[in-house]
Design an enzyme around this catalytic site. Structure first.
Site, short mmCIF file in Angstrom:
data_model
loop_
_atom_site.label_atom_id
_atom_site.label_comp_id
_atom_site.label_asym_id
_atom_site.label_seq_id
_atom_site.Cartn_x
_atom_site.Cartn_y
_atom_site.Cartn_z
CG HIS A 1 -9.06 13.22 -5.84
ND1 HIS A 1 -9.82 14.27 -5.41
CD2 HIS A 1 -8.97 12.37 -4.79
CE1 HIS A 1 -10.17 14.09 -4.15
NE2 HIS A 1 -9.66 12.94 -3.74
CB SER B 1 -7.02 14.34 -3.12
OG SER B 1 -6.92 14.05 -1.75
CE LYS C 1 -13.66 12.70 -3.79
NZ LYS C 1 -14.22 13.41 -2.64
CB SER D 1 -0.88 -0.06 1.27
OG SER D 1 -1.65 1.09 1.40
C1 PLP Z 1 -8.48 9.17 -2.75
C2 PLP Z 1 -9.88 9.08 -2.28
N1 PLP Z 1 -10.52 7.90 -2.36
C3 PLP Z 1 -11.80 7.78 -1.95
C4 PLP Z 1 -12.49 8.84 -1.42
C5 PLP Z 1 -13.91 8.67 -0.98
O1 PLP Z 1 -14.77 9.04 -2.00
P1 PLP Z 1 -16.27 9.53 -1.66
O2 PLP Z 1 -16.18 10.97 -1.31
O3 PLP Z 1 -17.04 9.24 -2.89
O4 PLP Z 1 -16.73 8.70 -0.50
C6 PLP Z 1 -11.88 10.09 -1.31
C7 PLP Z 1 -12.66 11.23 -0.75
O5 PLP Z 1 -12.36 12.33 -0.75
C8 PLP Z 1 -10.53 10.21 -1.74
O6 PLP Z 1 -9.89 11.38 -1.64
#
Ligand code: PLP
Length: 432
Positions: A237, A209, A268, A158
């Protein structure tokens, strides 16, 4: 107070009275006081977006007065949440089908717009199947944990900067894990080689992000191939924003077919809500049949599924929004840099302006909102490492030249008023 308070029902005994000898509420007070002490107590801005006037919103102040503001931190990156096709799909479907799904996927909640959405998403990513969850968070938590659990003796590799939803997915799998340094191919290879022949799952994001940097997807796929690992890529993202049809960074880089599982959000770039994984038909069927976070919760309502599908379909055809998004993000970065503001260089649409202190970061955000009617949420620990607190700015195609000029002037005034660090004076530490 920032929390919404409701009148307790008269029949309910307050916790503090019920609990003779044990100060239950005191534990909650202490927990909040710890956050206040660390200057990272979060306050939500109470805003109402105005359909058709993105990125304008009404901000309801704590005293009840309303001020019109410009939102500069929305993850509705393209304004698709207000796109006429998307709004029409949602309202038309709600009128036709009602609002709720009525149950879990297994018990009465499976609905035709949701089935169509899954086909649309599989097609978007060039995979055999797609599986929709109630959020991107749940798709990672349930997806990663179930996939890894179903592979005996699986080792998860990871990336150190993975989102909390992926970390929780790894944790819930109960599998052994190794964390590789962020985007560090040599470290990943070292861990893959040391793992030997056992099954391995590499989990990583395409666009990170908070720093706005991008994973070397192709090289990670090369390593996965060499060492016999599976790959799981979070494109949250990037979906809607990159690639010829908006499938994300793997599409842009021409390597979508080399990634085993592509995960994304409908919240998003696509402007709605919900999350998904796409992959082989067998993998999606196995997750559908085993993931508690999929099985034991009410399905996404048909109106939302229809709206999300309309958004995905629209962005498959149209690149106008993607081009305008990149252009306005580049213009925003250039304007802020030219004004001497400490912009973290990024290769994507995300524009982090570094502050490096939790209290000052919140003060800057408060000042921007109060004085300039500009809303940028402060980003503090644990979302980013301590000492790297920032304002995370997300320009959209609708943040035009006039808004960029106003933002630049407002930030310069804020930096002067609060005596914040300028470009070149701030040391940005590596993640904890
Ligand atoms: C990298 C990443 N994966 C998953 C998520 C979760 O997505 P969601 O907002 O649709 O629950 C986020 C949320 O900001 C994120 O930044």
């Amino acid at each position: 107070m920032p929390v919404t308070r409701m009148q307790a029902a008269p029949t309910t005994t307050p916790i503090r009275e019920r609990a003779a000898g044990t100060d239950y509420e005191g534990h909650f007070r202490n927990a909040l006081e710890r956050l206040h002490g660390e200057r990272r107590y979060r306050v939500f801005a109470d805003i109402e977006r105005i359909s058709g006037r993105f990125p304008t919103a009404n901000w309801r102040r704590p005293d009840g007065r309303t001020t019109e503001i410009t939102v500069w931190c929305s993850n509705d990156y393209l304004g698709m949440g207000q796109h006429p096709d998307v709004v029409a799909a949602m309202t038309e479907t709600a009128r036709r089908c009602g609002v709720g799904a009525g149950g879990t996927r297994n018990i009465a909640g499976n609905n035709s717009p949701l089935v169509d959405l899954e086909r649309e998403l599989a097609d978007l990513h060039g995979k055999e199947a797609g599986l929709v969850f109630t959020s991107g968070y749940v798709s990672n938590q349930a997806g990663i944990s179930t996939i890894a659990k179903l592979i005996p003796d699986c080792l998860i590799l990871s990336d150190a900067f993975n989102h909390n939803s992926m970390i929780e997915g790894v944790r819930h799998s109960g599998c052994e894990k190794r964390v590789f340094r962020h985007n560090d191919l040599a470290h990943l290879e070292e861990l893959l080689a040391a793992a030997g022949d056992r099954p391995k799952l590499i989990v990583f994001e395409s666009v990170y992000s908070m720093d706005g940097d991008v994973a070397p997807i192709e090289k990670i796929c090369d390593l996965a191939q060499r060492y016999g690992a599976m790959t799981y890529l979070d494109e949250v993202h990037a979906v809607g924003l990159y690639g010829e049809r908006g499938a994300g960074m793997a599409e842009r880089d021409g390597v979508m077919h080399r990634v085993d599982v592509i995960e994304g959000t409908l919240a998003k770039g696509f402007g709605c809500v919900g999350g998904y994984i796409t992959g082989s038909a067998l993998l999606c069927d196995a997750v559908r049949s085993h993931a508690a976070g999929f099985i034991f919760t009410t399905a996404l309502p048909p109106a939302i599924a229809a709206a999300a599908r309309a958004s995905v379909r629209y962005l498959k055809r149209s690149s106008v929004e993607r081009a305008a998004h990149q252009r306005q993000a580049a213009r925003t970065k250039a304007a802020l840099e030219a004004a001497g503001l400490p912009v973290l260089p990024t290769e994507t649409h995300i524009v982090p302006v570094m502050v490096g202190d939790a209290e000052l970061c919140k003060a800057a955000a408060d000042h921007l909102l109060e004085r300039h009617a500009i809303y940028i949420q402060p980003i503090n620990y644990p979302t980013v490492p301590r000492g790297t607190e920032r304002l995370r700015i997300t320009p959209s195609p609708f943040h035009d030249e006039a808004r960029i000029a106003k933002l630049t002037a407002a930030l310069v005034e804020t930096w002067e008023t609060l005596d914040l660090p300028r470009a070149g004076t701030l040391f940005v530490e590596a993640a904890e």
